[in-house]
Motif scaffolding. Sequence first.
Motif, PDB file in Angstrom:
ATOM      1  N   ASP A 122       5.709   2.937   0.529  1.00 10.15           N
ATOM      2  CA  ASP A 122       4.955   1.887   1.221  1.00 10.15           C
ATOM      3  C   ASP A 122       4.803   2.300   2.681  1.00 10.15           C
ATOM      4  N   GLY A 123       3.595   2.145   3.187  1.00 10.88           N
ATOM      5  CA  GLY A 123       3.256   2.687   4.494  1.00 10.88           C
ATOM      6  C   GLY A 123       3.883   1.979   5.662  1.00 10.88           C
ATOM      7  N   GLN A 124       4.514   0.809   5.424  1.00 13.80           N
ATOM      8  CA  GLN A 124       5.079   0.061   6.536  1.00 13.80           C
ATOM      9  C   GLN A 124       6.546   0.405   6.793  1.00 13.80           C
ATOM     10  N   ARG A 138       0.850  -1.188   0.000  1.00 13.82           N
ATOM     11  CA  ARG A 138       0.000   0.000   0.000  1.00 13.82           C
ATOM     12  C   ARG A 138       0.888   1.240   0.000  1.00 13.82           C
ATOM     13  N   VAL A 180       1.425   5.227   0.162  1.00 13.87           N
ATOM     14  CA  VAL A 180       0.734   6.359   0.773  1.00 13.87           C
ATOM     15  C   VAL A 180       1.624   7.592   0.685  1.00 13.87           C
ATOM     16  N   SER A 181       0.996   8.751   0.722  1.00 14.22           N
ATOM     17  CA  SER A 181       1.748   9.995   0.838  1.00 14.22           C
ATOM     18  C   SER A 181       2.319  10.055   2.248  1.00 14.22           C
ATOM     19  N   PRO A 182       3.633  10.308   2.386  1.00  9.31           N
ATOM     20  CA  PRO A 182       4.224  10.286   3.721  1.00  9.31           C
ATOM     21  C   PRO A 182       3.666  11.375   4.629  1.00  9.31           C
ATOM     22  N   ASP A 183       3.149  10.946   5.791  1.00 10.48           N
ATOM     23  CA  ASP A 183       2.674  11.908   6.776  1.00 10.48           C
ATOM     24  C   ASP A 183       3.695  12.007   7.905  1.00 10.48           C
ATOM     25  N   GLY A 224       8.546   2.777  -3.415  1.00 14.94           N
ATOM     26  CA  GLY A 224       7.500   3.752  -3.696  1.00 14.94           C
ATOM     27  C   GLY A 224       7.604   4.261  -5.115  1.00 14.94           C
ATOM     28  N   LYS A 246       5.013   8.872  -3.072  1.00 17.30           N
ATOM     29  CA  LYS A 246       4.254   7.882  -2.312  1.00 17.30           C
ATOM     30  C   LYS A 246       5.191   6.742  -1.951  1.00 17.30           C
ATOM     31  N   LEU A 292       4.722   8.601   9.486  1.00  9.83           N
ATOM     32  CA  LEU A 292       5.593   7.777   8.645  1.00  9.83           C
ATOM     33  C   LEU A 292       6.994   8.382   8.573  1.00  9.83           C
ATOM     34  N   GLY A 301       8.579   2.392   4.222  1.00 10.41           N
ATOM     35  CA  GLY A 301       9.070   3.526   3.454  1.00 10.41           C
ATOM     36  C   GLY A 301      10.251   3.172   2.569  1.00 10.41           C
TER      37      GLY A 301
END
Length: 351
Positions: A36-38, A3, A5-8, A43, A34, A11, A40
């Motif tokens: 991977d949410g786990q 998955r 995701v845009s890094p927040d 991407g 973007k 993350l 990083g």
Amino acid sequence: MLRLVSPDAALLARIPPFAALLAEAAEELGARLKLDGQFGFVGRIRAADGRTFPIHGKSLGLNPDAAAHIAADKDYTARWLASEGLPAPEGQLAFSPAYQARMALKNAETARRLPGIEAARTFALARGYPVIVKPNTGSEGRDIHLCDSCDALENGLARGFESDEILRIEPWIAGRDYRLLVLDGQVRLAYERRPLAVTGDGASPLSRLVGDRLEALRRHHRGAKLGPGDPRITGCLERAGLSMESIPPAGTSIRLLDNANLSTGGALVDLTGRLPAEVEILATRAANSLGLTLAGIDILAPDLALGLSGATILEANSAPGLDYYASASPENRRRAGEIVSEMLRLRLSRP
């Protein structure tokens, strides 16, 4: 399922500094990142014009695949550089018995030509001890063994083959360890790497000093890549006539590893802009010869600040990390951010 995701903020707080710097560079250049949410680690970047390209670890795709593969192979790299008249160490490959046996089932003639343990023994006897045994591929100083006798070589080969099937044996070369980062034909960073060490206080045994030092490294986002019982540490201490029970005098520095990789706790001394022009020319020649736009050129030398006398190019890294450099100080992070921005700008400028 992967998955992206845009890094927040959450993350960015747990991923390596390089990925965080990349997120900052993307925002600066109007691109969208973007990860991977786990972890990083992988991407993609979407440029303002809609083009996308993948990210894998520290690799943005600046280097051609063939160049990156050659650089990843230590034996090919050394022979390539030597053929170009650049100083590189001689060496000998050794394939594991298991690898040779599998190859014999596929192509018996090729299997007969693969050098094995006997070739390593012959090389070491001809060149003289000590020698270095290391994986032919790999990074971060992993599984490097200094062997100062025939018995030590046998042990180093056996331990090396536990995790790798192709090892390279090289003469041990005295000198200080340097990394020069080349980007688009220019040296952008230069620093000396000094091995992991502890300083005695006159009261504490090395077991306590080493444990405290490794815990400090873990807290400093370097991860648990070493343990107090690591054979590389105990072996280094034994060669110095020490053990974990030894109590070094106050103020005495005790070296714990034979390599100086930052990933295993080495310290850096920044030399950017302070080395002679001939040193930077050597690094750029090596990167250009291998076809690398981005490269970390590792050099052993008595003192690069004095020039190239006695210098040897040990390796070329096609995806050099900036994590440990960036985490050393706020100024280092600023410099690393500028380099990551330039890397991304170069990538976005390509078709």
